[in-house]
Design an enzyme around this catalytic site. Structure first.
Site, PDB file in Angstrom:
ATOM      1  N   TYR A  53      10.922 -11.234  -2.663  1.00 41.16           N
ATOM      2  CA  TYR A  53      11.680 -10.188  -2.983  1.00 41.16           C
ATOM      3  C   TYR A  53      12.499 -10.450  -4.145  1.00 41.16           C
ATOM      4  CZ  TYR A  53       7.283  -7.806  -1.469  1.00 41.16           C
ATOM      5  OH  TYR A  53       5.832  -7.017  -1.239  1.00 41.16           O
ATOM      6  N   GLN A  88       0.051   0.734 -10.403  1.00 35.77           N
ATOM      7  CA  GLN A  88       0.257  -0.111  -9.117  1.00 35.77           C
ATOM      8  C   GLN A  88       1.466  -1.364  -8.986  1.00 35.77           C
ATOM      9  OE1 GLN A  88      -4.165  -0.741  -9.592  1.00 35.77           O
ATOM     10  NE2 GLN A  88      -4.561  -0.654  -7.650  1.00 35.77           N
ATOM     11  N   ASN A  89       2.132  -1.434 -10.380  1.00 36.86           N
ATOM     12  CA  ASN A  89       2.161  -2.915 -10.512  1.00 36.86           C
ATOM     13  C   ASN A  89       4.239  -1.959 -10.367  1.00 36.86           C
ATOM     14  OD1 ASN A  89       0.722  -4.257 -11.810  1.00 36.86           O
ATOM     15  ND2 ASN A  89       1.251  -3.456 -13.848  1.00 36.86           N
ATOM     16  N   HIS A 105       2.993   2.198  -6.026  1.00 38.98           N
ATOM     17  CA  HIS A 105       3.472   1.030  -4.520  1.00 38.98           C
ATOM     18  C   HIS A 105       4.445   0.274  -4.883  1.00 38.98           C
ATOM     19  CE1 HIS A 105      -1.086  -0.455  -5.416  1.00 38.98           C
ATOM     20  NE2 HIS A 105      -0.464   0.358  -3.949  1.00 38.98           N
ATOM     21  N   CYS A 113      16.166   2.350   2.040  1.00 42.28           N
ATOM     22  CA  CYS A 113      16.160   2.028   3.938  1.00 42.28           C
ATOM     23  C   CYS A 113      15.988   2.650   4.675  1.00 42.28           C
ATOM     24  CB  CYS A 113      18.126   2.882   3.610  1.00 42.28           C
ATOM     25  SG  CYS A 113      18.578   3.037   5.649  1.00 42.28           S
ATOM     26  N   CYS A 132      23.114   0.001   3.885  1.00 41.06           N
ATOM     27  CA  CYS A 132      22.738   1.788   3.680  1.00 41.06           C
ATOM     28  C   CYS A 132      24.222   2.091   2.874  1.00 41.06           C
ATOM     29  CB  CYS A 132      21.572   2.454   4.277  1.00 41.06           C
ATOM     30  SG  CYS A 132      21.199   3.945   3.303  1.00 41.06           S
ATOM     31  N   ASN A 197     -10.486  -4.050 -18.927  1.00 39.32           N
ATOM     32  CA  ASN A 197      -9.908  -4.957 -18.031  1.00 39.32           C
ATOM     33  C   ASN A 197     -10.586  -6.783 -18.783  1.00 39.32           C
ATOM     34  OD1 ASN A 197      -9.008  -5.900 -15.324  1.00 39.32           O
ATOM     35  ND2 ASN A 197     -10.518  -4.958 -14.619  1.00 39.32           N
ATOM     36  N   ALA A 215      -5.519  -7.379 -22.264  1.00 35.42           N
ATOM     37  CA  ALA A 215      -5.048  -5.798 -22.668  1.00 35.42           C
ATOM     38  C   ALA A 215      -4.868  -5.630 -23.910  1.00 35.42           C
ATOM     39  CB  ALA A 215      -4.022  -5.879 -21.441  1.00 35.42           C
TER      40      ALA A 215
END
Length: 231
Positions: A53, A88-89, A105, A113, A132, A197, A215
């Site tokens: 990530y 959803q991004n 998402h 945390c 945290c 799409n 898009a």
């Protein structure tokens, strides 16, 4: 009052350089989904997940919104009815274009945390065992909805869908629940449904309209049409 609910997926950000990182073989950047996008994977190898990530965060920070993001922000600003954008991004390109969105998402630029639920802006590089800032527990994780976890804002999204006049799906297959059920809920209340799409999804034939193309071409044209109707 007309109410529009828009669902966006990876297809709208692909032209900003954020291509989908889930390949046809099911791997995410050569990693199994279970290894980098599940609570079990994080428990097993937090260093791998944080590294994964961190890379996503760096790529998202370097990306810029495209004309499709900008068109949706313009629709939200200028349309006389209510425009709800659900994405959803996990990037912040909608916000960078000036829109308000519901991130079902999660968001890659946010940290969570796992002990107390506190959220804060994620640093560029998150490390395993980070504390945290609220409760000091070493439980910092990406604020991402992983497989097996409940997406955010579901009750609010379903309320919006149950009262919408239009439902538009942009750049997403719509095959994974709960998003796969959004069309059915909107359709059940008589909303006009539209899919935009690159290629027709498996459920495109169920929509009242389905248009194929990039898009950056389809979304501004559709927004122009919607605003022309109310000008």
């Amino acid at each position: 009052m007309e109410r529009i609910v828009i669902l966006t997926g990876a297809g709208i950000s692909a032209e900003s350089g954020l291509a989908t990182f889930r390949a046809a073989d099911g791997l995410w950047e050569n990693h199994r989904v279970e290894d980098v996008a599940s609570p079990e994977g994080f428990a097993r190898d937090p260093a791998l997940v944080q590294r994964f990530y961190n890379d996503r965060r760096r790529a998202a920070a370097a990306a810029r919104p495209n004309v499709a993001h900008e068109a949706l922000a313009r629709l939200q600003r200028d349309y006389p009815g209510e425009v709800t954008i659900v994405t959803q991004n996990v990037d912040a390109l909608h916000e960078a274009a000036g829109a308000e969105v519901l991130h079902m998402h999660g968001a890659v630029n946010s940290a969570l945390c796992a002990a107390c639920g506190h959220r804060w802006p994620a640093p560029e590089q998150m490390q395993p065992g980070e504390a945290c800032p609220a409760c000091q527990a070493p439980k910092a994780r990406p604020d991402i909805v992983w497989f097996g976890e409940m997406p955010y804002y579901i009750d609010e999204i379903e309320r919006k869908l149950s009262n919408c006049s239009y439902f538009v799906s942009i750049g997403t297959s719509g095959n994974v629940y709960p998003a796969a059920g959004f069309f059915r809920l909107a359709d059940s209340v008589g909303a006009h449904t539209l899919e935009l799409n690159l290629e027709a999804s498996h459920s495109a034939s169920q929509f009242a309209e389905a248009r194929q193309g990039s898009a950056t071409e389809l979304v501004p044209a559709w927004v122009d049409d919607m605003l022309a109707e109310v000008s």
